[in-house]
Design a protein around this motif. Structure first.
Motif, PDB file in Angstrom:
ATOM      1  N   VAL A 169       0.819  -1.209   0.000  1.00 17.75           N
ATOM      2  CA  VAL A 169       0.000   0.000   0.000  1.00 17.75           C
ATOM      3  C   VAL A 169       0.855   1.262   0.000  1.00 17.75           C
ATOM      4  N   ASP A 170       2.130   1.152  -0.326  1.00 16.47           N
ATOM      5  CA  ASP A 170       3.047   2.286  -0.192  1.00 16.47           C
ATOM      6  C   ASP A 170       2.835   3.420  -1.184  1.00 16.47           C
ATOM      7  N   THR A 171       2.479   3.082  -2.409  1.00 14.00           N
ATOM      8  CA  THR A 171       2.312   4.135  -3.415  1.00 14.00           C
ATOM      9  C   THR A 171       1.015   3.949  -4.186  1.00 14.00           C
ATOM     10  N   GLY A 172       0.578   5.031  -4.816  1.00 11.20           N
ATOM     11  CA  GLY A 172      -0.630   4.963  -5.635  1.00 11.20           C
ATOM     12  C   GLY A 172      -1.879   4.818  -4.782  1.00 11.20           C
ATOM     13  N   LEU A 173      -2.929   4.352  -5.429  1.00 11.05           N
ATOM     14  CA  LEU A 173      -4.215   4.176  -4.748  1.00 11.05           C
ATOM     15  C   LEU A 173      -4.466   2.694  -4.524  1.00 11.05           C
ATOM     16  N   THR A 187      -2.301  10.363 -11.511  1.00 11.69           N
ATOM     17  CA  THR A 187      -2.928   9.065 -11.324  1.00 11.69           C
ATOM     18  C   THR A 187      -4.429   9.305 -11.470  1.00 11.69           C
ATOM     19  N   THR A 188      -5.049   8.621 -12.423  1.00  8.35           N
ATOM     20  CA  THR A 188      -6.411   8.998 -12.805  1.00  8.35           C
ATOM     21  C   THR A 188      -7.357   7.812 -12.906  1.00  8.35           C
ATOM     22  N   LEU A 189      -8.570   7.999 -12.368  1.00  7.85           N
ATOM     23  CA  LEU A 189      -9.658   7.051 -12.610  1.00  7.85           C
ATOM     24  C   LEU A 189     -10.722   7.805 -13.384  1.00  7.85           C
ATOM     25  N   MET A 190     -11.060   7.336 -14.567  1.00  9.82           N
ATOM     26  CA  MET A 190     -12.055   8.024 -15.383  1.00  9.82           C
ATOM     27  C   MET A 190     -13.219   7.094 -15.719  1.00  9.82           C
ATOM     28  N   VAL A 191     -14.388   7.427 -15.153  1.00 11.17           N
ATOM     29  CA  VAL A 191     -15.588   6.661 -15.473  1.00 11.17           C
ATOM     30  C   VAL A 191     -16.177   7.182 -16.772  1.00 11.17           C
ATOM     31  N   THR A 192     -16.523   6.276 -17.658  1.00 14.25           N
ATOM     32  CA  THR A 192     -17.204   6.659 -18.895  1.00 14.25           C
ATOM     33  C   THR A 192     -18.185   5.556 -19.251  1.00 14.25           C
ATOM     34  N   HIS A 193     -19.287   5.921 -19.930  1.00 13.03           N
ATOM     35  CA  HIS A 193     -20.165   4.853 -20.404  1.00 13.03           C
ATOM     36  C   HIS A 193     -19.897   4.597 -21.881  1.00 13.03           C
ATOM     37  N   ASN A 194     -18.923   5.315 -22.418  1.00 13.53           N
ATOM     38  CA  ASN A 194     -18.609   5.181 -23.834  1.00 13.53           C
ATOM     39  C   ASN A 194     -17.417   4.226 -24.016  1.00 13.53           C
ATOM     40  N   MET A 195     -17.716   3.055 -24.550  1.00 13.10           N
ATOM     41  CA  MET A 195     -16.675   2.022 -24.672  1.00 13.10           C
ATOM     42  C   MET A 195     -15.520   2.474 -25.558  1.00 13.10           C
ATOM     43  N   GLU A 196     -15.854   3.243 -26.607  1.00 11.15           N
ATOM     44  CA  GLU A 196     -14.777   3.703 -27.492  1.00 11.15           C
ATOM     45  C   GLU A 196     -13.801   4.611 -26.746  1.00 11.15           C
ATOM     46  N   ILE A 197     -14.358   5.519 -25.953  1.00 14.03           N
ATOM     47  CA  ILE A 197     -13.503   6.412 -25.157  1.00 14.03           C
ATOM     48  C   ILE A 197     -12.685   5.585 -24.167  1.00 14.03           C
ATOM     49  N   ALA A 198     -13.341   4.598 -23.549  1.00 14.76           N
ATOM     50  CA  ALA A 198     -12.647   3.766 -22.557  1.00 14.76           C
ATOM     51  C   ALA A 198     -11.489   2.999 -23.180  1.00 14.76           C
ATOM     52  N   LEU A 199     -11.651   2.639 -24.448  1.00 16.41           N
ATOM     53  CA  LEU A 199     -10.580   1.894 -25.121  1.00 16.41           C
ATOM     54  C   LEU A 199      -9.489   2.814 -25.647  1.00 16.41           C
ATOM     55  N   GLU A 200      -9.914   4.009 -26.074  1.00 20.02           N
ATOM     56  CA  GLU A 200      -8.950   4.931 -26.688  1.00 20.02           C
ATOM     57  C   GLU A 200      -8.006   5.558 -25.666  1.00 20.02           C
ATOM     58  N   SER A 202     -11.274  -4.905  -4.479  1.00 14.60           N
ATOM     59  CA  SER A 202      -9.844  -4.728  -4.195  1.00 14.60           C
ATOM     60  C   SER A 202      -9.179  -4.287  -5.481  1.00 14.60           C
ATOM     61  N   LEU A 203      -8.523  -3.138  -5.400  1.00 18.00           N
ATOM     62  CA  LEU A 203      -7.997  -2.520  -6.614  1.00 18.00           C
ATOM     63  C   LEU A 203      -6.733  -1.777  -6.257  1.00 18.00           C
ATOM     64  N   ARG A 204      -5.701  -1.951  -7.086  1.00 15.21           N
ATOM     65  CA  ARG A 204      -4.490  -1.185  -6.857  1.00 15.21           C
ATOM     66  C   ARG A 204      -4.197  -0.379  -8.112  1.00 15.21           C
ATOM     67  N   VAL A 205      -4.044   0.928  -7.965  1.00 11.31           N
ATOM     68  CA  VAL A 205      -3.739   1.790  -9.107  1.00 11.31           C
ATOM     69  C   VAL A 205      -2.357   2.378  -8.890  1.00 11.31           C
ATOM     70  N   GLU A 206      -1.458   2.074  -9.811  1.00 10.33           N
ATOM     71  CA  GLU A 206      -0.068   2.544  -9.674  1.00 10.33           C
ATOM     72  C   GLU A 206       0.012   4.046  -9.938  1.00 10.33           C
ATOM     73  N   PRO A 207       0.996   4.718  -9.340  1.00  8.26           N
ATOM     74  CA  PRO A 207       1.166   6.147  -9.612  1.00  8.26           C
ATOM     75  C   PRO A 207       1.329   6.376 -11.120  1.00  8.26           C
ATOM     76  N   GLY A 208       0.611   7.352 -11.636  1.00  8.01           N
ATOM     77  CA  GLY A 208       0.714   7.674 -13.062  1.00  8.01           C
ATOM     78  C   GLY A 208      -0.202   6.843 -13.952  1.00  8.01           C
ATOM     79  N   ASP A 209      -0.874   5.851 -13.364  1.00  6.90           N
ATOM     80  CA  ASP A 209      -1.826   5.057 -14.161  1.00  6.90           C
ATOM     81  C   ASP A 209      -3.035   5.894 -14.536  1.00  6.90           C
ATOM     82  N   PHE A 210      -3.533   5.674 -15.728  1.00  8.31           N
ATOM     83  CA  PHE A 210      -4.753   6.319 -16.202  1.00  8.31           C
ATOM     84  C   PHE A 210      -5.734   5.182 -16.490  1.00  8.31           C
ATOM     85  N   VAL A 211      -6.638   4.951 -15.536  1.00  7.69           N
ATOM     86  CA  VAL A 211      -7.547   3.807 -15.629  1.00  7.69           C
ATOM     87  C   VAL A 211      -8.915   4.267 -16.104  1.00  7.69           C
TER      88      VAL A 211
END
Ligand SMILES: Nc1ncnc2c1ncn2[C@@H]1O[C@H](COP(=O)(O)OP(=O)(O)OP(=O)(O)O)[C@@H](O)[C@H]1O
Ligand SMILES: [Mg+2]
Length: 269
Positions: A3-7, A206-219, A31-40
């Motif tokens: 749990v030292d870095t990121g979310l 470090t970013t979590l972005m919710v979208t309902h648009n699959m194309e945006i989520a993939l791009e 249970s989710l680990r997001v590394e620093p600088g990750d854009f999920v």
């Protein structure tokens, strides 16, 4: 789990209206680990728990059980206004992130001061004004010449661009975006998405972005998480994500959920 870095979310559970007939398990042991600088990018059908996840991380919603760690600090019990110093947020409604009757410079000054204990004095010092003009001019919307314009005079797109700037100028440790382009016209949405990508990259957010648009989520982003019924049912790393298509993603959903994808916004767009 390290749990030292990121979310890090550890066995996160949120039950609304517990022990009532209307009980909803909105987060079911995430249970989710997001590394620093990750854009999920986060997708999932209506009611799958996406907003609740972001709200629980931001402290708007209190977890029923489990814990949340940000850069090694257990923030599970930290009040929302304290978490806001290190967590930037942008919502679907462009009106949500800005104070309407205040000017662009007053709004931005608040954002710059976030995380500082100094109280805001009337008037904006000129070095800060210069910084604001530079940041605004990077938006490419001409807002740098309108520092004293009231925010409620701006278009939805301009206002969302300003919200994005406000959420990021203080370099948050985490950026949470909840369908922040969904209420905009397609062209404006694309502009805001480009801007998002640029800011995330420049500031290594470090970013979590919710979208309902699959194309945006993939791009966008370097990882894709799919939620269903309060659980993470799919977690696609960047290498696999690049090769994935919308059709492939729908197939994967059927495979892992064992359900036909409900005819909701995920497929209608
Ligand atoms: N404050 C609340 N009180 C009671 N139930 C709630 C509350 N907030 C959310 N829920 C319920 O929790 C579940 C998850 O909701 P949430 O808003 O997180 O879904 P979502 O994935 O963001 O959906 P959408 O795509 O529609 O935005 C839903 O069943 C919702 O009705
Ligand atoms: Mg939502």
């Amino acid at each position: 789990m390290n749990v030292d870095t990121g979310l890090v979310c550890q066995s996160l559970r949120k039950v609304f209206l517990a022990r009532s007939v209307n009980e909803v398990v909105a987060l079911d042991d995430i249970s989710l680990r997001v590394e620093p600088g990750d854009f999920v990018t986060v997708i999932g059908s209506n009611g799958s728990g996406k907003s609740t996840l972001l709200n629980t991380i931001a402290g708007t919603v209190r977890a029923t059980s489990g814990s949340i760690w940000l850069d090694g600090e257990d923030i599970t019990g930290v009040p929302e206004h304290v978490r806001a110093r290190s967590i930037g947020r942008v919502f679907q409604d462009p009106r949500a992130g800005t104070a309407p009757s205040m000017s662009i410079q007053e709004n931005l000054a608040m954002a710059y001061m976030r995380g500082h204990t100094r109280t805001l004095r009337p008037g904006v010092p000129s070095p800060l004004k210069k910084q604001m003009r530079e940041a605004l001019s990077a938006l490419g919307m001409g807002l740098e010449d309108r520092l004293t314009t009231q925010v409620n005079k701006l278009s939805g797109g301009q206002r969302q661009a300003l919200s994005l700037l406000m959420a990021t100028v203080a370099r948050p440790r985490l950026l949470l975006l909840d369908e922040h382009t969904a209420a905009l016209d397609p062209n404006v949405a694309a502009t805001i998405m480009d801007l998002t990508g640029k800011l995330v990259q420049q500031l290594h957010l470090t970013t979590l972005m919710v979208t309902h648009n699959m194309e945006i989520a993939l791009e966008w982003g370097n990882r894709l998480v799919m939620m269903h019924a309060g659980r993470v049912i799919l977690d696609v790393p960047g290498s696999e994500k690049q090769a994935l298509t919308v059709a492939g993603l729908v197939d994967k959903f059927h495979e892992v959920s064992g359900e036909k994808l409900a005819v909701d916004r995920l497929l209608l767009e």
